[in-house]
Design an enzyme around this catalytic site. Structure first.
Site, PDB file in Angstrom:
ATOM      1  N   PHE A 119       0.844  -1.196   0.000  1.00  0.00           N
ATOM      2  CA  PHE A 119       0.000   0.000   0.000  1.00  0.00           C
ATOM      3  C   PHE A 119       0.885   1.254   0.000  1.00  0.00           C
ATOM      4  CE2 PHE A 119      -2.935   3.077   1.867  1.00  0.00           C
ATOM      5  CZ  PHE A 119      -4.117   2.776   1.219  1.00  0.00           C
ATOM      6  N   ASP A 196       0.894  -5.214   8.223  1.00  0.00           N
ATOM      7  CA  ASP A 196      -0.217  -4.296   8.030  1.00  0.00           C
ATOM      8  C   ASP A 196      -1.477  -5.145   7.838  1.00  0.00           C
ATOM      9  OD1 ASP A 196      -2.196  -2.629   6.989  1.00  0.00           O
ATOM     10  OD2 ASP A 196      -0.716  -1.254   6.122  1.00  0.00           O
ATOM     11  N   TYR A 221     -11.747   1.226  10.095  1.00  0.00           N
ATOM     12  CA  TYR A 221     -12.915   1.697   9.321  1.00  0.00           C
ATOM     13  C   TYR A 221     -13.240   0.802   8.140  1.00  0.00           C
ATOM     14  CZ  TYR A 221      -8.972   3.855   6.863  1.00  0.00           C
ATOM     15  OH  TYR A 221      -7.779   4.064   6.220  1.00  0.00           O
ATOM     16  N   LYS A 222     -12.459  -0.258   7.931  1.00  0.00           N
ATOM     17  CA  LYS A 222     -12.747  -1.188   6.829  1.00  0.00           C
ATOM     18  C   LYS A 222     -13.638  -2.318   7.360  1.00  0.00           C
ATOM     19  CE  LYS A 222      -8.790   0.409   4.258  1.00  0.00           C
ATOM     20  NZ  LYS A 222      -7.347   0.313   3.985  1.00  0.00           N
ATOM     21  N   ARG A 370     -12.425  -3.318  -8.201  1.00  0.00           N
ATOM     22  CA  ARG A 370     -12.275  -4.054  -6.958  1.00  0.00           C
ATOM     23  C   ARG A 370     -13.641  -4.240  -6.312  1.00  0.00           C
ATOM     24  NH1 ARG A 370      -8.411  -1.914  -2.184  1.00  0.00           N
ATOM     25  NH2 ARG A 370     -10.144  -0.470  -2.075  1.00  0.00           N
TER      26      ARG A 370
HETATM   27  C1  LIG Z   1      -6.503   1.374   4.097  1.00  0.00           C
HETATM   28  C2  LIG Z   1      -5.071   1.077   4.267  1.00  0.00           C
HETATM   29  C3  LIG Z   1      -4.227   1.978   4.927  1.00  0.00           C
HETATM   30  C4  LIG Z   1      -4.764   3.298   5.364  1.00  0.00           C
HETATM   31  O1  LIG Z   1      -3.951   4.082   6.143  1.00  0.00           O
HETATM   32  P1  LIG Z   1      -4.583   5.379   6.855  1.00  0.00           P
HETATM   33  O2  LIG Z   1      -3.512   5.965   7.624  1.00  0.00           O
HETATM   34  O3  LIG Z   1      -5.761   4.893   7.662  1.00  0.00           O
HETATM   35  O4  LIG Z   1      -5.094   6.287   5.775  1.00  0.00           O
HETATM   36  C5  LIG Z   1      -2.914   1.605   5.142  1.00  0.00           C
HETATM   37  N1  LIG Z   1      -2.438   0.404   4.714  1.00  0.00           N
HETATM   38  C6  LIG Z   1      -3.252  -0.472   4.060  1.00  0.00           C
HETATM   39  C7  LIG Z   1      -2.709  -1.800   3.617  1.00  0.00           C
HETATM   40  C8  LIG Z   1      -4.580  -0.159   3.811  1.00  0.00           C
HETATM   41  O5  LIG Z   1      -5.360  -1.026   3.165  1.00  0.00           O
END
Ligand SMILES: *Cc1c(COP(=O)(O)O)cnc(C)c1O
Length: 398
Positions: A119, A196, A221-222, A370
């Protein structure tokens, strides 16, 4: 098409706001729907705790809340014994804090290993730390329709590796990494590993303690339905809590915040990874989702998730395949997380057309549509209907 004859979790969908509308939601992996219980929970909090207890609330309950919810999350979702998980900041900020803590704990080593398809925020934070601390990033090249394999990691680590940073479920392909095997490979090289969990927490069972994971972060939040901008969580294995320290030395992570002393000394335990005032309001809805997952069991959640993604792969290939759409996620359900990606050069335009019609997937370059299938709030009908509308949109643009 193969749907299970009986879906024991079908009724869970009614617990979410908006599930009774005709909207098709394929983005629960980006922002989960709110649970109906969360509105009243927030309203009660405002009336009774914030309004009623006022500043006394900090002493009575709020200061400990990140660790209390963290322990619940640990027990129900992460496979983590109490005292190793807390909530606060964003995933990005926690990535920074834990990566810095990890590289400081391996001072003689000079490399951070990370894959090119991780990411963006993970890659950017790692690059910033490499620059800040004079380290080198060692990149793993991966197949974007798959992810990091044990062979690829084995070839990348060595005596210079301080830290390995990996996503458990790849945000693009949904590749589900073999976390225990990869953790072992990092450890055999003498490195620490940071997972992560943004795309797996709440949808894929985790056993952080059993796998020997050092560090982990994830958002709420996911698949944990905490709401837009709800705070992230971090896990630090008990064995590291006495030695790792983080770079944002705030008062609320210090031994005795209200002593207001002249200098910082880190608190014992997981509280040392907190920096400032806990975001209490933002973490309340997570309690509702953790309670729901506990009531049905994370194994049942995963079973539904596998059935939903398998169904989406099957329907997608049969309905969209003839139009030149190709699967860009693992076909093997054991290597696939909770979403499915299909590639076609027109998917950006398809996504825009679908959003106009209340069908909400998302788009990820290059050409990826997706479909995030949040296990407790997505139905098989929604999958079938939604993919039919993807076909209509593609034909309309073609
Ligand atoms: C959604 C997501 C993030 C988001 O990071 P934020 O700091 O909450 O914006 C980070 N890493 C992965 C793998 C994600 O899917």
């Amino acid at each position: 098409m193969t749907r299970p004859e009986h879906d024991p979790l079908a009724s869970c969908r009614d617990l979410f706001v908006g599930a009774d509308s005709s909207l098709v939601y394929f983005d629960g992996n980006s922002l989960g729907r709110p649970l109906r219980a969360s509105g009243p929970r927030l309203a009660r909090f405002v009336e009774e705790e914030w309004g009623g207890r006022l500043i006394r609330g900090w002493d009575e309950r709020w200061m400990e809340l990140p660790q209390v919810i963290g322990d619940d999350l640990g027990r129900v979702v992460l496979g983590a014994a109490p005292g190793q998980t807390t909530i606060g900041d964003s995933t990005t900020v926690l990535l920074y804090k834990l990566m810095r803590a990890a590289v400081a704990a391996r001072p003689a080593r000079t490399e951070i290993v990370i894959d090119r398809d991780n990411f963006p925020t993970d890659r950017y934070v790692a690059a910033g730390i490499a620059e800040e601390c004079g380290l080198t990033l060692r990149w793993i090249d991966v197949d974007p329709a798959a992810g990091v394999t044990p062979e690829l990691l084995y070839a990348a680590v060595g005596p210079a590796t301080a830290l390995v940073v990996l996503s458990h479920v790849a945000y693009r392909s949904a590749w589900l990494a073999d976390a225990p095997a990869l953790t072992q490979i990092a450890h055999d090289a003498g490195a620490l590993v940071l997972w992560d969990l943004c795309h797996s927490a709440g949808s894929v069972p985790l056993a952080l303690d059993e796998w020997g994971v050092d560090l982990a972060v994830g958002c709420t939040y996911k698949y944990l339905n905490g709401g837009p901008g709800s705070p992230a969580f971090c896990y630090v294995a008990a064995e590291h809590l006495g030695s790792l320290t983080q770079p944002i030395q705030g008062w609320l992570g210090s031994v005795d915040p209200f002593l207001m002393g002249p200098s910082y000394a880190p608190a014992a335990g997981i509280r040392r990874f907190i920096s400032g005032t806990p975001p209490v309001l933002g973490m309340l809805p997570v309690q509702d989702m953790v309670a729901l997952i506990e009531s049905v069991g994370i194994e049942a959640v995963r079973e539904k998730s596998v059935a939903l993604t398998s169904y989406a792969v099957e329907v997608g290939e049969s309905v969209l395949g003839p139009l030149g759409v190709v699967l860009a996620s693992p076909r093997d359900a054991d290597r696939r997380g909770g979403h499915v990606t299909f590639n076609h050069p027109l998917m950006r335009e398809v996504t825009a057309a679908l959003w106009e019609r209340d069908v909400i997937p998302d788009y990820r370059d290059p050409g990826g549509l997706r479909l995030g299938l949040s296990p407790l709030s997505t139905s098989y009908d929604e999958v079938e209907h939604g993919i039919g509308l993807v076909r209509e949109a593609l034909v309309g643009l073609g």
